[in-house]
Design an enzyme around this catalytic site. Structure first.
Site, PDB file in Angstrom:
ATOM      1  CD  GLU A 254      -1.729   2.909  -0.897  1.00 50.79           C
ATOM      2  OE1 GLU A 254      -2.185   3.801  -1.646  1.00 50.79           O
ATOM      3  OE2 GLU A 254      -1.343   3.133   0.258  1.00 50.79           O
ATOM      4  CD  GLU A 326       3.505   3.017   2.089  1.00 50.07           C
ATOM      5  OE1 GLU A 326       2.673   3.654   2.782  1.00 50.07           O
ATOM      6  OE2 GLU A 326       3.416   2.898   0.861  1.00 50.07           O
TER       7      GLU A 326
END
Length: 804
Positions: A254, A326
């Protein structure tokens, strides 16, 4: 340092601690000795050989000795700068067969031991291969988190957690979101895991800047941050470049995408061409520049919808395999979509797998105002900036006990799959890539209405990797009123259950619930007091509130059975995966709406009394939530039958649930039921459980999440008996949902922590027509259409019979 430039690159979602969190030791070494070396292990499948290639910048002589997995010396010799050893009849390393050789190297009196796993990862036609066999990644994201130790995990902690992962049939770990200690990787080598090792880079805090300054790619693009990013990534690679368990380097988490990562990816490829490279943020690059994805080996995404997964896998324009670094956000009572993702992994060879978010709840112990040791999450330690319970998002509780979701994962990912049942043939599939079914024994059986009818002989020893076997069976003699299942229970060599799967091969057809009346029993008496009607039989009296359509009290043998009035409800205590829809539910009046009677008729017959009313559920200033025609019939045995005809208001969100709640005395403490148990079950989360006959104490029917929320439901129940001073027998023409737990939805909603729940005042029996699914909407896509409670109109019937 607590605050420095590095702070901007360590913005991981976790408890942020400062200081030294891992063991540090000082060693006196030979200054001119070996300080760096690299080991590569290419394999030749045709010759069944492995090559150990050793290189080092050290200029002096290096002695080496190689031992086989049993400790026998294979090869020995000396070399300078580099040497290669060819091993005949080589035993290859995989997560299923983590075979390790031992290399001892010596220089200037120093001895260094390395465990060697001969393996080779390749990609061909968008499929991930290990040693020539296709593999899937059934993985989990793992943070270093412990309720007592914080991020300071010991080797024994890693070992215990990996044992649990193995027991749940996980074969992969993503080191979210930083490299682990060396001990972690050594254990992964020995126990067998496919590891994505991730650099300590996370800078998603830039999205909190105001306005146009909130730019995910800001630091990835700005070249003044390039040296820092390069340094962090390279330092995450070189120390662990010889670990066989690591098959992929992850550049960051991220932190955007830009030239700084492109340069780092190129450097990593130069340093280590044998492993794959991953950067999920390539999903959202700057569109005003020509981006370089040439050094990335997979299309990696987080929490992709099912539609997006299909689009990626079926696209002929995409040449790389698809992976979810994820998925299936395991926060609280969730996730609810594991089976759907697994089915897509099975369907598409190019969907190479995924890593569930995440392994364990983040919570740490503190003392409350009474000096009691309790678990806290974000905000409980006096901090003002925090994520509340957002990091309480694991498959296991902080104390490392398993949630029902962990059992759900275990059963779905069983090494031996109950693939299908067609006509008189059962298909089993071995989804292991390297092992036969020898490690397991199995019980395959046919059940009718939850009772075993027959066992089927089964031998898994000949079930080869990635192969199927068909087993014939004789269909039992049944009627259309029966439920028939095929059940597979998998055992390890110690006789412990390691997985359970089931296929429903016949569901009963609907039967009409009819109250049984006896004309020999005296007729009922009805007395009215305002909106309350008291219906009295031989040994019972029920007080019905015509205004709400519910019972104020149920008395049997002169004993009051309710601790509060029953009520019709549509609210559930929000699960964590409801967090993005809860405000819509509240705005629509689902929590605070009130029932109002529009019309009411009472029909008194010789053996029954019927209340027939029209109701509206609403709240001020919005449209009607529900319009309901309700018929409640009480016969002279005391049986109660509900008949609902419900129409939902216009433009309202999916409903949490619809049903009736009976707050029973605590003397009711056991349930027997035919349905999905023993764990809680929902329309999209029921694989931990199986359809059958179950009997449980109420204490076993409640899951004590740190942040209280809806739990304990049992999906597709055919009948249920609630046992106390009397026994309530619940039936319906169609399977229903029920729960029997020690707290109300309101009590669960209002409590911030499990220890904030009030003293138990009653045991709450909830009988539901339907519930909304579970999903993983807290950090993923919303529910599939088929899992949503979006009925615009429905009819439902159920009955409660009193048995003494």
């Amino acid at each position: 340092m607590k605050w420095c430039v590095g702070t901007y690159f360590e913005d991981q979602d976790k408890f942020r601690t400062t200081g030294i969190t891992r063991s540090v030791y000082l060693v006196t070494r030979e200054k001119a000795g070996i300080w760096d070396y690299k080991i590569e292990t290419p394999v030749d499948l045709a010759k069944q050989t492995g090559t150990l290639s050793f290189t080092t910048p050290y200029e002096g002589e290096v002695s080496y000795t190689l031992f086989d997995p049993q400790g026998n010396q294979l090869l020995a010799g000396t070399g300078k700068k580099e040497f290669s050893l060819i091993i005949e009849d080589c035993a290859y390393w995989t997560a299923e067969t983590p075979t390790l050789y031992t290399l001892i190297i010596e220089a200037k009196g120093e001895y260094i031991r390395e465990k060697i796993g001969f393996r080779e990862f390749t990609i061909q036609d968008r499929v991930l291969y290990l040693n020539g066999q296709p593999i899937k990644l059934y993985g989990v994201n793992h943070h270093d988190s412990h309720p007592d130790l914080g991020p300071s995990l010991l080797k024994s902690d890693y070992y215990e957690e990996m044992l649990k992962m193995k027991a749940l049939h996980m074969n992969g770990i993503r080191t979210a979101h930083y490299p682990k200690s060396p001990e972690f990787y050594e254990l992964a080598d020995e126990m067998g895991f496919y590891v994505i090792s991730e650099a300590d880079v996370e800078s998603h805090g830039v999205v909190n800047l105001v306005g146009a300054s909130a730019d995910y790619n800001l630091m990835a693009r700005d070249e003044q941050f390039g040296p820092i990013i390069m340094d962090r990534i390279i330092r995450s690679v070189i120390p662990f470049q010889n670990r066989p368990s690591i098959f992929m380097w992850s550049m960051q988490n991220e932190s955007g995408y830009g030239v700084n990562y492109e340069q780092a990816q190129k450097k990593v490829r130069e340093l280590d061409p044998t492993r794959l490279i991953h950067n999920e943020r390539a999903a959202q690059p700057d569109l005003f520049r020509e981006n370089d994805f040439s050094n990335l080996d997979v299309i990696s995404r987080m929490y992709s919808s099912f539609e997006d997964v299909v689009r990626y896998c079926e696209s002929s324009a995409i040449k790389k395999p698809f992976m979810q670094c994820e998925y299936a956000h395991a926060m609280g009572n969730g996730p609810g979509d594991l089976a759907d993702y697994f089915q897509l992994m099975e369907k598409y060879p190019s969907f190479i797998g995924g890593f569930v978010w995440e392994w364990a709840d983040h919570a740490m112990y503190l003392e409350d105002e009474n000096g009691q040791r309790v678990l806290g999450y974000g905000g409980d330690f006096g901090e003002t900036l925090h994520d509340s319970n957002f990091c309480v998002d694991g498959l296991i509780f902080p104390d490392r006990s398993l949630t029902s979701s962990a059992i759900e994962y275990r059963n779905i990912h069983s090494p031996i799959q109950l693939k299908g049942v067609k006509n008189d043939r059962i298909t089993l599939r071995n989804i292991q890539s390297f092992l036969t079914g020898t490690a397991f024994s199995a019980e395959l059986s046919i059940h009718v209405n939850g009772e075993k009818r027959s066992d089927l002989p089964i031998d898994l020893t000949q079930l080869a990797p990635l192969s199927e076997v068909e087993i014939s069976f004789e269909y039992p003699q049944v009627t259309t009123a029966d439920y028939v299942t095929v059940d597979l229970i998998l055992f390890d060599n110690q006789g412990e259950i390691v997985a359970r799967q089931q296929k429903m091969i016949q569901e009963a057809k609907e039967e009409t619930t009819i109250a049984i009346c006896d004309l020999s029993i005296p007729s009922l008496r009805v007395r009215q007091e305002q909106s309350y009607y008291k219906v009295e039989g031989t040994d019972f009296s029920y007080t019905f509130n015509a205004r709400t359509g519910s019972f104020e009290q149920l008395n049997v043998d002169d004993e009051a059975l309710l601790v509060a009035p029953s009520f019709i409800h549509i609210w559930r205590a929000p699960i964590d995966n409801d967090r993005h829809i809860t405000s819509q539910w509240r705005q629509a009046g689902y929590e605070a709406g009130q029932w109002n009677v529009i019309a009411m008729d009472i029909i008194e017959e010789a053996t029954s009394v019927t209340f027939r009313g029209s109701y509206r559920l609403g709240m001020p200033s919005i449209q009607h939530i529900l319009v309901m025609d309700l018929t409640v019939t009480i016969d002279n045995f005391g049986e109660i039958q509900y008949d609902f005809d419900v129409k939902k208001g216009n433009n309202l969100p999916d409903m949490p649930r619809f049903g009736v709640v009976f707050p029973l005395k605590k003397a009711f403490n056991k349930a027997k039921y035919l349905g999905y148990g023993p764990y809680d079950s929902y329309i999209d989360k029921h694989y931990a459980s199986h359809f059958g006959q179950h009997e449980q104490e109420i204490s076993a029917m409640f899951e004590n999440y740190l942040k209280p929320q809806e739990n304990g439901n049992h999906w597709k129940t055919v009948k249920a008996d609630i046992i106390g001073p009397v026994m309530y027998q619940i039936t319906s023409p169609k399977p229903f949902n029920f729960s029997f737990i020690p707290y109300s939805a309101t009590e669960l909603t209002n409590a911030a922590h499990s220890y904030d729940l009030p003293e138990i005042s009653g045991h709450y029996l909830t009988i539901d027509y339907k519930q909304n699914g579970i999903g993983s909407y807290s950090c993923g896509p919303y529910l599939k259409e088929k899992y949503r409670f979006n009925d615009e109109q429905f009819k439902w019937t159920f009955a409660i019979k009193v048995s003494r």
